[in-house]
Enzyme design. Structure first.
Site, PDB file in Angstrom:
ATOM      1  CG  HIS A 137      14.569  27.219 -79.964  1.00 21.30           C
ATOM      2  ND1 HIS A 137      14.438  26.389 -81.056  1.00 21.30           N
ATOM      3  CD2 HIS A 137      15.028  26.441 -78.951  1.00 21.30           C
ATOM      4  CE1 HIS A 137      14.793  25.155 -80.695  1.00 21.30           C
ATOM      5  NE2 HIS A 137      15.153  25.161 -79.437  1.00 21.30           N
ATOM      6  CG  ASP A 157       8.907  29.567 -79.153  1.00 27.12           C
ATOM      7  OD1 ASP A 157       8.359  28.717 -78.428  1.00 27.12           O
ATOM      8  OD2 ASP A 157      10.095  29.487 -79.518  1.00 27.12           O
ATOM      9  CD  GLN A 171      12.334  26.863 -72.130  1.00 26.56           C
ATOM     10  OE1 GLN A 171      12.170  26.748 -70.924  1.00 26.56           O
ATOM     11  NE2 GLN A 171      12.842  25.904 -72.861  1.00 26.56           N
ATOM     12  CE  LYS A 204      11.860  22.511 -74.890  1.00 30.25           C
ATOM     13  NZ  LYS A 204      12.377  23.673 -75.621  1.00 30.25           N
ATOM     14  CB  CYS A 242      18.307  25.434 -80.433  1.00 33.35           C
ATOM     15  SG  CYS A 242      18.455  23.662 -80.368  1.00 33.35           S
TER      16      CYS A 242
END
Ligand code: PLP
Length: 413
Positions: free
Chosen positions: A130, A207, A210, A233, A371
């Site tokens: 991202h 990261d 998600q 999220k 993104c």
């Protein structure tokens, strides 16, 4: 783990009833929310925790000498403990509240990065990052004359890990890797990547924006050095996120923003910085946001992260079969190790038109580049349609999506 083990069956109807926003119609059709990779909806428990905090405990934290101040501090620090347990960090000192995943990456780039990266050094990311895990490193590279290197992605949407040994060089100072791609859905073997990087003593930032709401996360088992995710999220509020960092690394990092709460004492001659994690939390934080994130975590623990992962896997398999039957649909990202995201193009129809037509049917998806411009270039598509799942989606909703796509395709063909 002290997390409550859920005893009842996974009931998606019961779960849906916890989400007020899902009980509405859009353009006269029941809302089908499939834009979860963008942000998830919030259960009533989270909404109530925000209202409850502001109606009973609102105050600033860490410095008030009154009852409300104490309550607010307890609520904020209690949320930190919930986060610690949720990601299985060794200590709450390793849990820093930030605004979102993006801010977490920027914090690491601007503090750890600025002290440890110099001219000619290399930072390794992947082609499926991202922008949040690309641009902060690019900015640092520009400032330090360092070099950004990229792990390639194959046609299935998996990382080409054969390339890793060549990409990890004596100049590599950090690896930044996405746990689960927001475009492809690919779940990367982060533990394996971390082991290989650690063999050269290179720290790894994960990261987890998600993955955090789709699968259990255990930072100690993963052995990552830094990890970031966003509350919004994770069924929590916007404006709150988490940076996890190993204590030894955080301890060694200079502060980021200066101001109140991040100091122990200030004079015009010398300022003494506060302990971890407060050193990285300058100013009044999003107290209610942290409380809401804590409530989201409670809700997730009660529902069960493994059960959510299992349920979403059945949805994923069902959706994969259904969408394969849509004429002209090209799925981008077909890794067997993939979760909860369908990115695709529909031959002869622009993704934005697909988005508009689906909206008329009450179906919310995202179209565009997500993104991740470099990834779009990799797959040579200008944009994709993305339908992404959460714990409250149903098989019937996927039926409706597939049916709508079929009729859109017929209309344009
Ligand atoms: C959403 C997302 C981000 C950025 O999250 P913000 O909440 O916008 O900071 C980073 N990485 C991935 C994989 C994402 O899906």
């Amino acid at each position: 783990m002290t997390a409550t083990t859920p005893t009842t069956e996974y009931s998606v109807e019961k779960i849906r009833s916890d989400f007020p926003i899902l009980q509405q119609t859009v353009h006269g059709k029941p809302l089908i929310y499939l834009d979860n990779a963008n942000t998830t909806q919030k259960p009533a428990a989270v909404l109530e925790s925000l209202a409850n905090f502001y109606s009973t405990s609102n105050s600033n934290i860490h410095r008030a000498s009154h009852m409300l101040g104490e309550r607010a501090t307890q609520a904020y620090e209690g949320a930190r403990e919930k986060v610690r347990e949720f990601i299985h960090a060794a200590s709450t000192q390793e849990v820093v509240f930030v605004r979102n995943a993006t801010e977490g990456v920027n914090l690491v780039a601007q503090t750890w990065g600025r002290t440890h990266i110099g001219k000619g050094d290399e930072i390794l990311v992947s082609a499926m990052e991202h922008h949040a895990n690309i641009v902060p490193w690019q900015m640092l590279c520009q400032e330090k004359e360092a070099i950004l290197r990229v792990i390639p992605v194959d046609d299935q949407g998996e990382l080409v890990l054969d390339a890793l040994d060549e990409l990890l060089t004596p100049r590599t100072r950090l690896v930044g890797i996405v746990h689960m791609s927001n475009v492809l859905g690919t779940v990367n073997p982060v533990q394996h990547i971390i082991q290989r990087a650690h063999a050269y003593s290179i720290p790894v930032l994960v990261d987890a924006a998600q993955s955090a709401y789709h699968m259990p996360i255990d930072v100690q088992q993963m052995d990552c050095d830094f990890l970031v995710f966003s509350g919004h999220k994770l069924y929590g509020p916007t404006g709150i996120g988490v940076l996890y960092g190993k204590k030894a690394l955080l301890q060694d990092m200079p502060p980021w923003q200066g101001g109140g709460d991040m100091i122990l004492s200030v004079s015009f001659e010398k300022t003494v910085y506060n302990d971890l994690p407060y050193r990285f939390e300058a100013g009044t934080p999003h107290i209610a946001g942290a409380v809401g994130l804590g409530a989201a975590i409670d809700w997730l623990q009660k529902t069960g992260m493994s059960r959510i992962a299992d349920y979403e896997r059945t949805l994923m398999q069902y959706g994969t079969k259904l969408l394969a039957q849509v004429d002209g649909l090209r799925m981008i990202g077909v890794s067997p190790s993939k979760a909860s995201v369908f990115s695709f193009t529909l031959e002869g129809v622009h993704p934005h038109d697909v988005g508009t037509m689906l909206d008329y049917e009450g179906i919310a998806i995202r179209t565009g580049q997500h993104c991740a411009h470099p990834l779009m270039q990799r797959f040579q598509v200008p944009a994709t349609v993305r339908a992404s799942l959460a714990c409250y989606n149903t098989h019937q909703e996927l039926d409706a999506l597939a049916e709508s796509l079929k009729s859109i395709r017929t209309m344009f063909a």
